[in-house]
Design an enzyme around this catalytic site. Structure first.
Site, short mmCIF file in Angstrom:
data_model
loop_
_atom_site.label_atom_id
_atom_site.label_comp_id
_atom_site.label_asym_id
_atom_site.label_seq_id
_atom_site.Cartn_x
_atom_site.Cartn_y
_atom_site.Cartn_z
N HIS A 183 87.02 -16.12 -14.80
CA HIS A 183 86.88 -15.41 -13.52
C HIS A 183 87.08 -13.92 -13.79
O HIS A 183 88.21 -13.44 -13.90
CB HIS A 183 87.92 -15.93 -12.52
CG HIS A 183 87.62 -15.50 -11.11
ND1 HIS A 183 86.73 -14.49 -10.81
CD2 HIS A 183 88.10 -15.94 -9.92
CE1 HIS A 183 86.67 -14.34 -9.50
NE2 HIS A 183 87.49 -15.20 -8.93
N HIS B 84 81.14 -20.53 -6.45
CA HIS B 84 82.28 -19.64 -6.72
C HIS B 84 83.23 -20.38 -7.66
O HIS B 84 83.70 -19.80 -8.62
CB HIS B 84 82.95 -19.26 -5.40
CG HIS B 84 84.03 -18.25 -5.56
ND1 HIS B 84 83.83 -17.03 -6.18
CD2 HIS B 84 85.35 -18.26 -5.20
CE1 HIS B 84 84.96 -16.35 -6.18
NE2 HIS B 84 85.90 -17.07 -5.61
N GLU C 263 85.02 -25.03 -0.92
CA GLU C 263 83.61 -24.72 -1.19
C GLU C 263 82.74 -25.97 -1.05
O GLU C 263 81.61 -25.90 -0.57
CB GLU C 263 83.46 -24.11 -2.58
CG GLU C 263 82.06 -23.58 -2.84
CD GLU C 263 81.96 -22.72 -4.10
OE1 GLU C 263 82.93 -22.68 -4.88
OE2 GLU C 263 80.90 -22.07 -4.28
N LYS D 148 82.18 -20.24 -14.20
CA LYS D 148 83.52 -19.68 -14.48
C LYS D 148 84.27 -20.56 -15.47
O LYS D 148 85.22 -20.12 -16.11
CB LYS D 148 84.33 -19.55 -13.19
CG LYS D 148 83.93 -18.37 -12.30
CD LYS D 148 84.91 -18.20 -11.16
CE LYS D 148 84.53 -17.03 -10.27
NZ LYS D 148 83.37 -17.31 -9.42
N PHE E 173 89.36 -12.78 -2.31
CA PHE E 173 90.64 -12.52 -1.66
C PHE E 173 90.39 -11.48 -0.57
O PHE E 173 89.60 -10.54 -0.75
CB PHE E 173 91.64 -11.95 -2.67
CG PHE E 173 92.40 -13.00 -3.44
CD1 PHE E 173 92.19 -14.34 -3.23
CD2 PHE E 173 93.34 -12.62 -4.39
CE1 PHE E 173 92.90 -15.30 -3.94
CE2 PHE E 173 94.05 -13.57 -5.11
CZ PHE E 173 93.83 -14.90 -4.88
N CYS F 240 86.69 -10.42 -5.52
CA CYS F 240 85.89 -11.34 -6.32
C CYS F 240 84.44 -11.46 -5.84
O CYS F 240 83.64 -12.15 -6.48
CB CYS F 240 86.54 -12.71 -6.34
SG CYS F 240 88.27 -12.62 -6.82
#
Lengths: 98, 413
Positions: free
Chosen positions: B334, B297, B308, B329, B393, B163
């Site tokens: 995403h 994010h 975050e 997002k 990830f 990502c």
């Protein structure tokens, strides 16, 4: 003498599945073991829940599955989501039999 | 000599819009692009919605003999790169072509082609694979296809960090231009994640929301997948000014880090270190108050958004209470390896237009996400510096810093 009560049979089956999925000895798992005690992290927990769903042919909602962190919770969740008479896993479909 | 690096072209294909202007309009209005998935049999899935591009017809962009040789991730990459290239107005002679890089990111490359080929062999019993299976599946295909389509021959490669792929790609391209290794770069990311195999993998992880993505809301239930591509044209400030190009914004900082802790559970210190590194690269280590906006994010999962928030507070201290933070997002979904490219474009357009896009679908504040998340309504606010976060990830984090461009405030060469 083996305890054949449904809850015990279900717990034994869950322990067997956890042992097989995580490649650990069933002797190291007790009826009250937490996943953390067994060295199983969140991804391992999801793998176990998925295997339980496949074995018992049921769907566990995400919000429930993500809260399962030990053997008693897994057993209780299965007992809640499956048919009361169905404490043993169904046989696999014919086309998957060995 | 280090060069200043500016953005002179952007291109976008997403469920929120098929070009940068429609994409921006959707973000500015807080409109999300989630709809019932059409590319897979929804009866086989436990979730039904995603940010699927509704009207992309590859036959409108590629000749028949070419279209079947491109995985959808490459199709989206090439079309968005053409948009960005056209906007930049660049016309290159042969020497310039060799000084133009193409650096793009993808998380899953040609997974749709992989899935299709595997089904043909394992499911349908075929014994022959498509002869282009390998070059369609390979993760560098989008980069290679852009190079061939635009005729660009400089240093080129793909970045695969899940990502954060696109942010790492843009950061790498930024550094190549800044160091004078190339004059220009086409950079960004593309992703086509709606294959059955891939969706079942996400289903098994139980992190997909059932209806809407609600980042930072107390009721958030997870992320929503999206597909798309976004590309940016970077070039040295000297080159852009020499040819009187329209400058959209400046790239000023890039930082990355590894959590080295867990495959899927993010680490607040890893995220914070990437932000610190990007701010230091931008020369803002001692002037963090210059930052006015963070494109988060913001996946909409319980774990990411709380983590975050802590990371932003750790990096910015008291200034976190003055920062505007939003997750786009919530609208474009995403798009994994392409997501931070979409967010880079959103951030550039926010700086350029003096409007900060909202966090859409927001409902109830969560004490664990106690930031100013621009709930539901875009905000008119001129910001000089903006940060765009991406945490992947595998614990691989990448952060970019952009600066608002003003012709009046800049000296001409």
């Amino acid at each position: 003498m083996t305890d054949s009560r449904p809850d015990t049979r279900l717990t034994d089956k869950v322990i067997a599945i956890v042992a097989e999925v995580m490649q650990i000895s069933p002797d190291s798992i007790t009826k009250t073991s937490t996943f953390e005690e067994l060295g199983i992290d969140s991804l391992g927990g999801l793998t176990i829940i998925g295997e339980l769903e496949d074995t018992f042919h049921l769907q566990i909602p995400n919000e429930v599955a993500l809260q399962i962190n030990d053997i008693p919770q897994a057993v209780a969740c299965l007992a809640e989501h499956m048919n009361p008479a169905d404490t043993a896993p169904s046989p696999p479909p014919d086309n998957l039999s060995a | 000599m280090k060069h200043r690096v500016v953005i002179t072209g952007i291109g976008v294909l997403s469920a929120s819009g098929g070009c940068s202007s429609s994409f921006w309009e959707a973000l500015r209005e807080g409109n999300h692009g989630f709809r019932l998935l059409e590319s897979v049999d929804r009866q086989l899935l436990r979730f039904q919605y995603g940010a699927e591009i509704p009207s992309f017809c590859p036959e409108n962009h590629f000749p028949p003999q070419v279209v079947t040789t491109l995985d959808r991730a490459s199709q989206l990459a090439v079309v968005s790169a053409r948009q960005a290239w056209e906007m930049s107005g660049l016309t290159l002679d042969e020497a310039d072509r060799e000084k133009t890089a193409v650096i793009t990111g993808t998380g899953t490359g040609g997974i749709g082609s992989h899935d299709k080929g595997a089904f043909a062999l394992y499911g349908e019993g075929r014994t022959r694979a498509h002869p282009l299976s390998v070059p369609m599946i390979m993760a560098n295909a989008p980069t290679s296809q852009i190079c061939m389509d635009l005729g660009l021959k400089g240093p080129s490669y793909s970045v695969v960090t899940a990502c954060s792929s696109a942010n790492n790609a843009i950061g790498q391209a930024f550094w190549l231009v800044r160091e004078g290794i190339v004059d220009c770069a086409v950079t960004g990311g593309s992703e086509a994640p709606f294959s059955y195999l891939h969706l079942k993998g996400w289903e098994a992880m139980r992190v997909i929301a059932p209806d809407l993505c609600r980042p930072f809301s107390a009721e958030r239930k997870g992320m929503m997948l999206g597909e798309g591509a976004a590309m940016l044209v970077l070039e040295t400030l000297e080159k852009a000014q020499q040819r009187d190009a329209t400058i959209l914004a400046e790239v000023v900082g890039y930082g990355c880090s590894s959590d080295a802790s867990h495959l899927t559970s993010p680490d607040v210190n890893g995220a914070a270190r990437a932000m610190e590194a990007a701010l230091a690269d931008a020369g803002l280590a001692d002037n963090k108050r210059a930052v006015g906006y963070v494109n988060a994010h913001g996946t909409g999962t319980q774990v990411n958004d709380a983590m975050e928030t802590r990371a932003i507070r750790q990096v910015f201290g008291d200034h976190a209470d003055q920062l505007a933070v939003s997750s786009t997002k919530s609208m474009h979904g995403h798009a994994l390896g392409a997501s931070s490219a979409l967010e880079a474009v959103a951030t550039v357009l926010a700086l350029k237009n003096g409007i900060l896009p909202p966090t859409a679908n927001y409902t109830t504040p969560d004490p664990a996400c106690d930031l100013d998340v621009i709930p539901n309504q875009a905000r008119e606010q001129v910001v000089d510096y903006a940060v765009s976060n991406a945490f992947a990830f595998g614990g691989l984090n990448a952060v970019l810093v952009f600066r608002r461009w003003s012709d009046e405030e800049q000296p001409k060469p």
